[in-house]
Enzyme design. Sequence first.
Site, PDB file in Angstrom:
ATOM      1  N   GLN A   1     -10.283  -3.845  -3.137  1.00  0.00           N
ATOM      2  CA  GLN A   1     -11.595  -3.370  -2.684  1.00  0.00           C
ATOM      3  C   GLN A   1     -12.658  -3.728  -3.710  1.00  0.00           C
ATOM      4  O   GLN A   1     -13.756  -4.174  -3.364  1.00  0.00           O
ATOM      5  CB  GLN A   1     -11.559  -1.843  -2.484  1.00  0.00           C
TER       6      GLN A   1
ATOM      7  N   ARG B   1     -13.923  -8.642   1.859  1.00  0.00           N
ATOM      8  CA  ARG B   1     -12.505  -8.414   1.584  1.00  0.00           C
ATOM      9  C   ARG B   1     -11.740  -9.712   1.859  1.00  0.00           C
ATOM     10  O   ARG B   1     -10.855 -10.106   1.111  1.00  0.00           O
ATOM     11  CB  ARG B   1     -11.945  -7.290   2.479  1.00  0.00           C
TER      12      ARG B   1
ATOM     13  N   ASP C   1     -17.455   7.131  -0.919  1.00  0.00           N
ATOM     14  CA  ASP C   1     -16.197   6.974  -0.181  1.00  0.00           C
ATOM     15  C   ASP C   1     -15.839   8.344   0.387  1.00  0.00           C
ATOM     16  O   ASP C   1     -16.462   9.364   0.033  1.00  0.00           O
ATOM     17  CB  ASP C   1     -15.094   6.445  -1.142  1.00  0.00           C
TER      18      ASP C   1
ATOM     19  N   ARG D   1       0.887  -1.182   0.000  1.00  0.00           N
ATOM     20  CA  ARG D   1       0.000   0.000   0.000  1.00  0.00           C
ATOM     21  C   ARG D   1       0.910   1.213   0.000  1.00  0.00           C
ATOM     22  O   ARG D   1       1.700   1.397   0.937  1.00  0.00           O
ATOM     23  CB  ARG D   1      -0.898  -0.012   1.237  1.00  0.00           C
TER      24      ARG D   1
ATOM     25  N   CYS E   1     -16.439   1.571   1.067  1.00  0.00           N
ATOM     26  CA  CYS E   1     -15.268   0.727   1.358  1.00  0.00           C
ATOM     27  C   CYS E   1     -14.807   0.863   2.800  1.00  0.00           C
ATOM     28  O   CYS E   1     -14.111  -0.016   3.305  1.00  0.00           O
ATOM     29  CB  CYS E   1     -14.134   1.062   0.391  1.00  0.00           C
TER      30      CYS E   1
ATOM     31  N   HIS F   1      -7.642   0.791  -6.216  1.00  0.00           N
ATOM     32  CA  HIS F   1      -7.799  -0.100  -5.058  1.00  0.00           C
ATOM     33  C   HIS F   1      -8.451  -1.397  -5.568  1.00  0.00           C
ATOM     34  O   HIS F   1      -9.619  -1.676  -5.296  1.00  0.00           O
ATOM     35  CB  HIS F   1      -8.665   0.582  -3.999  1.00  0.00           C
TER      36      HIS F   1
HETATM   37  N1   CP Z   1     -11.277  -0.271   2.675  1.00  0.00           N
HETATM   38  C1   CP Z   1     -10.008  -0.330   3.070  1.00  0.00           C
HETATM   39  O1   CP Z   1      -9.079  -0.581   2.304  1.00  0.00           O
HETATM   40  O2   CP Z   1      -9.848  -0.110   4.398  1.00  0.00           O
HETATM   41  P1   CP Z   1      -8.477   0.051   5.179  1.00  0.00           P
HETATM   42  O3   CP Z   1      -7.877   1.371   4.762  1.00  0.00           O
HETATM   43  O4   CP Z   1      -8.875   0.049   6.622  1.00  0.00           O
HETATM   44  O5   CP Z   1      -7.569  -1.071   4.826  1.00  0.00           O
HETATM   45  N1  NVA Z   2     -10.146   6.519  -0.898  1.00  0.00           N
HETATM   46  C1  NVA Z   2      -9.710   6.106   0.421  1.00  0.00           C
HETATM   47  C2  NVA Z   2      -9.825   4.643   0.543  1.00  0.00           C
HETATM   48  C3  NVA Z   2      -9.406   4.079   1.866  1.00  0.00           C
HETATM   49  C4  NVA Z   2      -9.546   2.594   1.931  1.00  0.00           C
HETATM   50  C5  NVA Z   2      -8.273   6.541   0.645  1.00  0.00           C
HETATM   51  O1  NVA Z   2      -7.461   6.441  -0.264  1.00  0.00           O
HETATM   52  O2  NVA Z   2      -7.974   7.009   1.750  1.00  0.00           O
END
Ligand code: CP
Ligand code: NVA
Length: 306
Positions: free
Chosen positions: A133, A289, A221, A103, A261, A130
């Site tokens: 997701q 997930r 989101d 990530r 998400c 993502h």
């Molecule tokens: N939806 C998602 O990826 O959540 P986290 O940021 O908690 O991993």
């Molecule tokens: N769009 C959000 C998703 C988190 C899972 C972010 O990037 O923070």
Amino acid sequence: MKKDLLSLLDISEEELQKLLAEAKHLKKMKKAGIPHELLKKKALAMIFEKPSTRTRLSFEVGMHDLGGHALYLNSEDLQLGRGEEIRDTARVSSRYVSGLMIRAYKHQTIVDFAKYSTVPVINGLSDREHPCQLLADILTIWEHFGSTTDIKVAWVGDGNNVCNSLVLSSAITGMIVNIASPAGFQPKTEVLERAIGLGGRVKVMNDPVEAVRDADVVVTDTWVSMGEEARYDVRIKAFQGYTVDDSLLKRASPDAIVMHCLPAHRGHEITDEVIEGPQSVVWDEAENRLHAQKALLVKMLGDTGV
Ligand code: CP
Ligand code: NVA
């Protein structure tokens, strides 16, 4: 040759169908308490530049269920945090594990990491996409409606990483995707062009009411993704009128489901009433997930060496 999941479109339509079936099967096995150690003794290293609850938990528990092991690595605790190059980190970690999840703030970091890794790399969220997701979201929609073909999905809010992956999903799911975002916060043009070029049915508009009309699924989101905090006030102002509330939800199909998400910001992109309401499937979505990623891990790590 190793195969990575950097974008949702690294999965074909046919592979997606197999993955959904495998996720359904693994979910059933877990609920019945039947062991399914398909990745016995395999290790997955997970590098996080940003915080995570669901991604970390679901990958860790997923690897445990599959008889393997997941290592949580905060990039700040690695030599990466002191300037070791991403390519060196990729080459070295590849020597220890069967798969890598990363990530990162910048999508390019994940692309560079994958280039030098000799084991499969999974994008656990970048500023561009993502994909994990979306696998869970597609599984949730597929379970709920029995198919994804011709399902109308309305995205309300920021055209961010999750939204980009949703746009791309239209090319492999048969879903019809409407995006309602304010000017300046719409999904990436090249992502839209790619999806449409591959036959995806996607429309971008400004008006949330128009986007959710007769929708089967309403998705939103956060208005401020991780890494976007510098323009917090500008964003909050720009997204006024883009809250998924009861009155907006009434414009969707009466049987519509609501997805997010998570993490959610009640009162911003979604109201407490909607996220806690009968049409919300966000907790099933979060659970999925785990099942979707287990299917992905079996597919990607299943036939590599220990
Ligand atoms: N939806 C998602 O990826 O959540 P986290 O940021 O908690 O991993
Ligand atoms: N769009 C959000 C998703 C988190 C899972 C972010 O990037 O923070």
